[in-house]
Motif scaffolding. Sequence first.
Motif, PDB file in Angstrom:
ATOM      1  N   LEU A 188     -52.699  57.356  27.682  1.00 47.66           N
ATOM      2  CA  LEU A 188     -52.163  56.120  27.973  1.00 47.66           C
ATOM      3  C   LEU A 188     -51.310  56.010  29.183  1.00 47.66           C
ATOM      4  O   LEU A 188     -51.437  55.160  30.046  1.00 47.66           O
ATOM      5  N   GLN A 189     -50.404  56.789  29.296  1.00 45.24           N
ATOM      6  CA  GLN A 189     -49.249  56.772  30.336  1.00 45.24           C
ATOM      7  C   GLN A 189     -50.017  57.145  31.913  1.00 45.24           C
ATOM      8  O   GLN A 189     -49.736  56.599  32.528  1.00 45.24           O
ATOM      9  N   GLU A 190     -51.144  57.990  31.849  1.00 42.97           N
ATOM     10  CA  GLU A 190     -51.854  58.327  32.957  1.00 42.97           C
ATOM     11  C   GLU A 190     -52.667  57.124  33.236  1.00 42.97           C
ATOM     12  O   GLU A 190     -52.770  56.630  34.621  1.00 42.97           O
ATOM     13  N   LEU A 191     -53.190  56.255  32.544  1.00 48.50           N
ATOM     14  CA  LEU A 191     -53.786  55.151  32.620  1.00 48.50           C
ATOM     15  C   LEU A 191     -52.720  53.983  33.255  1.00 48.50           C
ATOM     16  O   LEU A 191     -53.379  53.241  34.210  1.00 48.50           O
ATOM     17  N   ARG A 192     -51.546  53.999  32.800  1.00 49.08           N
ATOM     18  CA  ARG A 192     -50.810  52.844  33.195  1.00 49.08           C
ATOM     19  C   ARG A 192     -50.224  53.144  34.405  1.00 49.08           C
ATOM     20  O   ARG A 192     -50.084  52.095  35.404  1.00 49.08           O
ATOM     21  N   ALA A 193     -49.893  54.582  34.831  1.00 48.87           N
ATOM     22  CA  ALA A 193     -49.572  54.692  36.183  1.00 48.87           C
ATOM     23  C   ALA A 193     -50.526  54.478  37.060  1.00 48.87           C
ATOM     24  O   ALA A 193     -50.325  54.416  38.291  1.00 48.87           O
TER      25      ALA A 193
END
Length: 294
Positions: A188-193
């Motif tokens: 999820l954090q990779e997608l948001r970044a």
Amino acid sequence: MEPPHAGAHPARDTPGPETDSAAPEQPHTGEPPAAERHTGEPHVAEPVDDQPGRRRLLDAFWPPRVSRAQLVGAVLLFALGAGLAIQVRSNTESDPLRGARQEDLVRVLDELNSRTRRLEDEKHRLENSRTQLQSSNDRVQEARQQNAAKADALGVLAGTVKATGPGITLTITDPQRTVNGDVLLDTLQELRAAGAEVIQINDVRVVAGTWFNGTPPGDIMIDGTKVLPPYVFKVIGNPQDLQPALNIPGGVVKTLEKKQAGAIVTPSQEVLIDALRPANKPGYARSAPGAGNG
């Protein structure tokens, strides 16, 4: 013939009236006149009495003779001087930058410049909104449309309305049940970044306060809802940014391969996210006056 007497003066040859009228000469005794006699004491000059001059000078200055106009002028000058002194002292004490270092002054100047730029941008934005409202035939309708657009944008972010747009679909298979909540959170954090705007995992709409719990693996909870593999991420964003972010060396795909899990990324121009969140009314927070302007 007898010799003349010592000390006698010879008689004049032609006695006349002048001889008879002349004052008789004082006999010469060999002593200086009384005015020239030396008494043996030093001669002291008699003091000069200057009291009248001092008295006249004192009488000229005392008592002071001050007119009413002079007194009023003196009071006004005193008040003006006191006011100037107080003003200078107040300005000196109220200056917080007096004596500051050059680095601090530069930092303050940079902050002021940044704030000025932000205020200028806000001013232009408000002026554009005002222009749109003034140029619209129906100002009330224009205002309603602007408010509706804001409500839709906020609803998408809060998860209270559906969303659609280009993006990707990431499907994570986990036959060995080795994927835990930490792996899903990292994904999820990779997608948001990478620029993801809206995300849905299985039937759970992801929002700002979404949380994960997954210990042991295979028993993952997302916001209190249990999810089972396969884990399907529906993501709205630019596919050209999202797909490469997942395939970088050491990224999400490589991490899943080490856990013997699969990852399938499918880009699409129309991704529908239909999982919704209830619109919870805050118990304490209220909108501030003027918060909806601009």
